[in-house]
Design a protein around this motif. Sequence first.
Motif, PDB file in Angstrom:
ATOM      1  N   VAL A  42       1.222  -1.284   0.185  1.00 49.92           N
ATOM      2  CA  VAL A  42       0.411   0.230   0.463  1.00 49.92           C
ATOM      3  C   VAL A  42       1.144   1.279   0.032  1.00 49.92           C
ATOM      4  N   PHE A  43       1.848   0.473   0.651  1.00 47.69           N
ATOM      5  CA  PHE A  43       3.023   2.342   0.630  1.00 47.69           C
ATOM      6  C   PHE A  43       4.793   1.454  -0.136  1.00 47.69           C
ATOM      7  N   GLU A  44       5.215   2.164  -1.162  1.00 46.57           N
ATOM      8  CA  GLU A  44       6.762   1.778  -0.401  1.00 46.57           C
ATOM      9  C   GLU A  44       7.287   3.290  -0.583  1.00 46.57           C
ATOM     10  N   GLU A  45       8.863   3.627  -0.220  1.00 44.95           N
ATOM     11  CA  GLU A  45       9.395   4.915  -1.053  1.00 44.95           C
ATOM     12  C   GLU A  45      10.589   3.929  -0.154  1.00 44.95           C
ATOM     13  N   TRP A  46      11.785   4.530  -1.182  1.00 48.00           N
ATOM     14  CA  TRP A  46      13.589   4.622  -0.985  1.00 48.00           C
ATOM     15  C   TRP A  46      14.067   5.909  -1.107  1.00 48.00           C
ATOM     16  N   ASN A  47      15.183   6.201   0.062  1.00 40.30           N
ATOM     17  CA  ASN A  47      15.588   7.407   0.131  1.00 40.30           C
ATOM     18  C   ASN A  47      16.473   7.950  -1.824  1.00 40.30           C
ATOM     19  N   GLU A  48      17.366   8.835  -1.185  1.00 37.88           N
ATOM     20  CA  GLU A  48      17.341   8.662  -2.465  1.00 37.88           C
ATOM     21  C   GLU A  48      19.591   7.943  -2.505  1.00 37.88           C
ATOM     22  N   ASP A  49      19.829   7.902  -1.700  1.00 39.08           N
ATOM     23  CA  ASP A  49      20.704   7.122  -2.283  1.00 39.08           C
ATOM     24  C   ASP A  49      20.956   5.969  -1.728  1.00 39.08           C
ATOM     25  N   ARG A  50      19.177   5.295  -1.633  1.00 42.71           N
ATOM     26  CA  ARG A  50      18.748   3.459  -1.932  1.00 42.71           C
ATOM     27  C   ARG A  50      19.622   3.267  -0.617  1.00 42.71           C
ATOM     28  N   SER A  51      19.939   4.058   0.896  1.00 45.34           N
ATOM     29  CA  SER A  51      20.278   2.664   1.798  1.00 45.34           C
ATOM     30  C   SER A  51      18.611   2.951   2.595  1.00 45.34           C
ATOM     31  N   ARG A  52      18.396   3.430   2.178  1.00 43.16           N
ATOM     32  CA  ARG A  52      16.828   3.931   3.319  1.00 43.16           C
ATOM     33  C   ARG A  52      15.408   3.139   2.709  1.00 43.16           C
ATOM     34  N   GLU A  76     -14.902 -14.279   7.382  1.00 36.52           N
ATOM     35  CA  GLU A  76     -13.538 -15.159   7.716  1.00 36.52           C
ATOM     36  C   GLU A  76     -12.570 -15.054   8.210  1.00 36.52           C
ATOM     37  N   VAL A  77     -11.647 -13.710   7.781  1.00 38.75           N
ATOM     38  CA  VAL A  77     -10.817 -13.601   7.132  1.00 38.75           C
ATOM     39  C   VAL A  77     -10.401 -12.544   8.528  1.00 38.75           C
ATOM     40  N   MET A  78      -9.094 -11.943   8.699  1.00 34.50           N
ATOM     41  CA  MET A  78      -8.070 -10.538   9.224  1.00 34.50           C
ATOM     42  C   MET A  78      -8.049  -9.884   9.063  1.00 34.50           C
ATOM     43  N   TYR A  79      -7.523  -9.025   9.127  1.00 34.04           N
ATOM     44  CA  TYR A  79      -6.381  -7.999   7.692  1.00 34.04           C
ATOM     45  C   TYR A  79      -5.484  -7.030   9.245  1.00 34.04           C
ATOM     46  N   PHE A  80      -4.895  -7.451   8.600  1.00 34.48           N
ATOM     47  CA  PHE A  80      -2.867  -6.697   9.665  1.00 34.48           C
ATOM     48  C   PHE A  80      -2.091  -5.501   8.155  1.00 34.48           C
ATOM     49  N   VAL A  81      -1.622  -4.677   9.076  1.00 34.27           N
ATOM     50  CA  VAL A  81      -0.995  -4.039   8.733  1.00 34.27           C
ATOM     51  C   VAL A  81      -0.089  -3.875   8.945  1.00 34.27           C
ATOM     52  N   GLN A  82       1.651  -4.160   8.006  1.00 34.63           N
ATOM     53  CA  GLN A  82       2.396  -4.254   8.343  1.00 34.63           C
ATOM     54  C   GLN A  82       3.563  -3.292   7.955  1.00 34.63           C
ATOM     55  N   ARG A  83       4.509  -2.600   8.426  1.00 26.05           N
ATOM     56  CA  ARG A  83       5.488  -1.773   7.982  1.00 26.05           C
ATOM     57  C   ARG A  83       6.531  -2.143   8.196  1.00 26.05           C
ATOM     58  N   ASN A  84       7.477  -1.799   7.382  1.00 27.90           N
ATOM     59  CA  ASN A  84       8.719  -2.005   7.503  1.00 27.90           C
ATOM     60  C   ASN A  84      10.232  -1.374   7.244  1.00 27.90           C
ATOM     61  N   GLU A  85      11.221  -0.873   7.910  1.00 29.19           N
ATOM     62  CA  GLU A  85      12.111   0.220   7.792  1.00 29.19           C
ATOM     63  C   GLU A  85      13.677  -0.230   7.956  1.00 29.19           C
ATOM     64  N   LEU A  86      13.772  -0.594   6.371  1.00 32.84           N
ATOM     65  CA  LEU A  86      14.727  -0.852   6.809  1.00 32.84           C
ATOM     66  C   LEU A  86      16.313  -0.036   5.840  1.00 32.84           C
ATOM     67  N   ASP A  87      16.897   0.123   6.788  1.00 34.81           N
ATOM     68  CA  ASP A  87      18.127   0.995   7.207  1.00 34.81           C
ATOM     69  C   ASP A  87      19.462  -0.278   6.686  1.00 34.81           C
ATOM     70  N   LEU A  88      20.008   0.159   5.320  1.00 35.11           N
ATOM     71  CA  LEU A  88      20.906  -0.641   4.922  1.00 35.11           C
ATOM     72  C   LEU A  88      21.982  -0.073   6.017  1.00 35.11           C
ATOM     73  N   LYS A  89      22.580   1.257   6.166  1.00 34.44           N
ATOM     74  CA  LYS A  89      24.018   2.334   6.999  1.00 34.44           C
ATOM     75  C   LYS A  89      23.941   1.539   8.069  1.00 34.44           C
ATOM     76  N   ALA A  90      22.696   1.256   9.368  1.00 38.69           N
ATOM     77  CA  ALA A  90      23.116   1.591  10.517  1.00 38.69           C
ATOM     78  C   ALA A  90      22.975  -0.245  10.240  1.00 38.69           C
ATOM     79  N   ARG A  91      21.937  -0.946   8.957  1.00 38.64           N
ATOM     80  CA  ARG A  91      22.017  -2.362   9.454  1.00 38.64           C
ATOM     81  C   ARG A  91      21.361  -2.580   9.855  1.00 38.64           C
TER      82      ARG A  91
END
Length: 351
Positions: A42-52, A76-91
């Motif tokens: 539903v949402f996605e973004e990268w920063n300029e140097d693609r580290s985040r 019959e089902v349930m809906y959940f939202v998952q948000r992932n924040e990946l920082d490749l510099k900080a690992r």
Amino acid sequence: MVRSYQAPTRVYEYPFEFCMKAYDLRFPTCKIVPQVLASDIVFEEWNEDRSRHIIERRCTLDIDAPYILKKISGQEVMYFVQRNELDLKARVLKISAWNESFSNRLSVREHCSYQVHEDNPQWTSFSLQANLEVKSFFGFEGLVERIAVKLYSSNLHKGKEVMEYCVTSLHSQGITSVPIWGQGHPNELDSAAVLERSSSCSSWASAEGDMETTPKVLLPAMSSKEEAQVMQLKQRLQAVLKEDHFPNDLILWRFLRARDNNVDKARDMLLRSLAWRKQYQIDRLLSWRPPQILRDYFIAGWHQLDIAGRPVFIWRLGDTDVKGLLKAGGESALLKYVRTMMCFSVMIIAT
């Protein structure tokens, strides 16, 4: 009453970047996690140097609950939202998840993290904490709480199995290592799907009007006549496009086919398309964060595949309060959000 759960720290004897590549294989679904029926971006973004990298998914879960409870709740089902924040510099990968279904009756909050092991940089640590609060649930509060605890325990034990399954899958593909960000090409540690999604939209045409890549399309081989027409179109465009912004032959052919191989009409269509993309800054849409009200009340999204294996997009226009969205968010933001969704549509179809 809020109940909190803290899982023991789990250690994977693989480097952080390799674990991230394995983790990416869970989506949109994983065959050893059958209770996850679908997960839609539903949402996605990268920063300029693609580290985040930030990505949100709406997940559809098949909850193992008694029939009477499903009948009373009407779901019959349930809906959940998952948000992932990946920082490749900080690992570090931080994951937050919460329930969308029954949010006024039930609150489930989960916080996880993957990070480099403090004692061994070649290993990865995983930690998880969850909070559960059952406010009211048709008189079945105790039962709902037991089901939630059971689900939490099951996911906790399943997590290591899923990671090992994904690691084995990478090994079967001949992938045994992934470079640390900054020590190789920054995109090398992305999944193939993310790479294709990014190139198919943001690199298709730059703000200056270049066209470098195009989504995957299934086309027959060009005939000699069509190759000649592509060359003619190239010649007509040389006077108005810079050499380093020139579209490739496949893009030119697509525009020709869209105008019945009429070179002049294809040229005009392509130039109008470039002008439109520059005017509305299409390649910057992936980094734009839409207003929360649009994300909450614009009823549209991707829903699994049709019988031919093609992705299905559903826009419930009749159930959308368009006037309310226009009043609250403004026409400009609403149209920009629609363009953003169409951009993601191109990426999804391309992958």
